[in-house]
Motif scaffolding. Structure first.
Motif, PDB file in Angstrom:
ATOM      1  N   CYS A  81      -3.621  -2.804   3.290  1.00  0.00           N
ATOM      2  CA  CYS A  81      -3.169  -2.671   1.900  1.00  0.00           C
ATOM      3  C   CYS A  81      -1.696  -3.030   1.750  1.00  0.00           C
ATOM      4  N   SER A  82      -0.882  -2.688   2.740  1.00  0.00           N
ATOM      5  CA  SER A  82       0.530  -3.062   2.660  1.00  0.00           C
ATOM      6  C   SER A  82       0.704  -4.576   2.779  1.00  0.00           C
ATOM      7  N   LEU A  83      -0.103  -5.225   3.612  1.00  0.00           N
ATOM      8  CA  LEU A  83      -0.065  -6.695   3.687  1.00  0.00           C
ATOM      9  C   LEU A  83      -0.533  -7.326   2.373  1.00  0.00           C
ATOM     10  N   LEU A  84      -1.546  -6.741   1.767  1.00  0.00           N
ATOM     11  CA  LEU A  84      -2.028  -7.221   0.472  1.00  0.00           C
ATOM     12  C   LEU A  84      -0.951  -7.081  -0.597  1.00  0.00           C
ATOM     13  N   LEU A  85      -0.251  -5.957  -0.587  1.00  0.00           N
ATOM     14  CA  LEU A  85       0.831  -5.750  -1.552  1.00  0.00           C
ATOM     15  C   LEU A  85       1.958  -6.749  -1.333  1.00  0.00           C
ATOM     16  N   LEU A  86       2.304  -7.007  -0.077  1.00  0.00           N
ATOM     17  CA  LEU A  86       3.346  -7.981   0.230  1.00  0.00           C
ATOM     18  C   LEU A  86       2.977  -9.369  -0.291  1.00  0.00           C
ATOM     19  N   LEU A  87       1.750  -9.797  -0.032  1.00  0.00           N
ATOM     20  CA  LEU A  87       1.310 -11.102  -0.529  1.00  0.00           C
ATOM     21  C   LEU A  87       1.260 -11.141  -2.044  1.00  0.00           C
ATOM     22  N   GLY A  88       0.807 -10.063  -2.653  1.00  0.00           N
ATOM     23  CA  GLY A  88       0.738 -10.011  -4.110  1.00  0.00           C
ATOM     24  C   GLY A  88       2.108 -10.101  -4.756  1.00  0.00           C
TER      25      GLY A  88
ATOM     26  N   THR B  91      -7.820  -2.233  -3.021  1.00  0.00           N
ATOM     27  CA  THR B  91      -7.437  -1.174  -2.093  1.00  0.00           C
ATOM     28  C   THR B  91      -8.599  -0.212  -1.862  1.00  0.00           C
ATOM     29  N   ILE B  92      -9.284   0.166  -2.924  1.00  0.00           N
ATOM     30  CA  ILE B  92     -10.456   1.030  -2.790  1.00  0.00           C
ATOM     31  C   ILE B  92     -11.526   0.328  -1.957  1.00  0.00           C
ATOM     32  N   PHE B  93     -11.727  -0.962  -2.201  1.00  0.00           N
ATOM     33  CA  PHE B  93     -12.694  -1.725  -1.424  1.00  0.00           C
ATOM     34  C   PHE B  93     -12.320  -1.768   0.058  1.00  0.00           C
ATOM     35  N   ILE B  94     -11.036  -1.949   0.361  1.00  0.00           N
ATOM     36  CA  ILE B  94     -10.583  -2.008   1.750  1.00  0.00           C
ATOM     37  C   ILE B  94     -10.834  -0.676   2.451  1.00  0.00           C
ATOM     38  N   PHE B  95     -10.499   0.440   1.789  1.00  0.00           N
ATOM     39  CA  PHE B  95     -10.733   1.745   2.405  1.00  0.00           C
ATOM     40  C   PHE B  95     -12.225   1.969   2.647  1.00  0.00           C
ATOM     41  N   PHE B  96     -13.063   1.599   1.686  1.00  0.00           N
ATOM     42  CA  PHE B  96     -14.499   1.774   1.846  1.00  0.00           C
ATOM     43  C   PHE B  96     -15.052   0.875   2.949  1.00  0.00           C
ATOM     44  N   LYS B  97     -14.596  -0.369   2.997  1.00  0.00           N
ATOM     45  CA  LYS B  97     -15.055  -1.311   4.020  1.00  0.00           C
ATOM     46  C   LYS B  97     -14.685  -0.822   5.416  1.00  0.00           C
ATOM     47  N   ASN B  98     -13.452  -0.359   5.578  1.00  0.00           N
ATOM     48  CA  ASN B  98     -13.027   0.123   6.894  1.00  0.00           C
ATOM     49  C   ASN B  98     -13.741   1.416   7.276  1.00  0.00           C
TER      50      ASN B  98
ATOM     51  N   THR C  45      -8.730   4.817  11.192  1.00  0.00           N
ATOM     52  CA  THR C  45      -9.248   4.118  10.012  1.00  0.00           C
ATOM     53  C   THR C  45      -8.212   4.100   8.897  1.00  0.00           C
ATOM     54  N   PHE C  46      -7.517   5.226   8.701  1.00  0.00           N
ATOM     55  CA  PHE C  46      -6.465   5.271   7.687  1.00  0.00           C
ATOM     56  C   PHE C  46      -5.353   4.286   8.020  1.00  0.00           C
ATOM     57  N   TYR C  47      -4.966   4.217   9.303  1.00  0.00           N
ATOM     58  CA  TYR C  47      -3.891   3.316   9.698  1.00  0.00           C
ATOM     59  C   TYR C  47      -4.249   1.857   9.402  1.00  0.00           C
TER      60      TYR C  47
ATOM     61  N   THR D 103      -4.259  -3.402 -11.582  1.00  0.00           N
ATOM     62  CA  THR D 103      -5.651  -2.940 -11.592  1.00  0.00           C
ATOM     63  C   THR D 103      -6.447  -3.617 -10.485  1.00  0.00           C
ATOM     64  N   LEU D 104      -6.245  -4.913 -10.319  1.00  0.00           N
ATOM     65  CA  LEU D 104      -6.917  -5.648  -9.254  1.00  0.00           C
ATOM     66  C   LEU D 104      -6.495  -5.120  -7.882  1.00  0.00           C
TER      67      LEU D 104
END
Length: 125
Positions: free
Chosen positions: A36-43, A71-78, A28-30, A65-66
């Protein structure tokens, strides 16, 4: 099944033999770290792209902040998604494909490579 589900299953199966109680947490962490790393790359890409186009859409503080909130949402969703029933369904679907077709080191280097590419985007523009 999407790519993240397949990667989750491969990580889960690899660590299930070694660390049976922690395999679900590691997988789950992976998947969360990869997303999150893909999100950061796109951002970073779109921030630099919009900066070059002289578009002021969002301040840097609001963007970070967004990013933290998503990121918190992604960890919770997964955590919710791969915590129980979905993992059992994945297990049932992937039983016929028992052997791992991916090298575990290459799987773990994927988010690191994405973070490296993010650093290149930060420096290049």
């Amino acid at each position: 099944m999407d790519t993240f589900d397949i990667l989750f299953y491969h990580i889960f199966q690899y660590y299930k033999a070694q660390k049976s109680k922690k395999a679900n947490q590691i997988a789950t962490f992976y998947v969360s770290f990869l997303q999150c790393s893909l999100l950061l790359l796109l951002g970073v890409f779109f921030a630099k792209f919009f900066g070059k186009m002289h578009m002021d859409t969002m301040s840097s503080d609001k963007a970070w902040t967004l990013f933290v909130l998503v990121t918190i949402f992604i960890f919770f969703k997964n955590w919710m998604q791969y915590g129980g029933r979905k993992r059992k369904v994945l297990n049932a679907k992937m039983l016929k494909n028992k052997k791992l077709s991916y090298n575990i080191w290459m799987i773990w280097l994927l988010p690191v490579a994405i973070l490296g590419l993010t650093g290149v985007f930060l420096q290049a523009f």
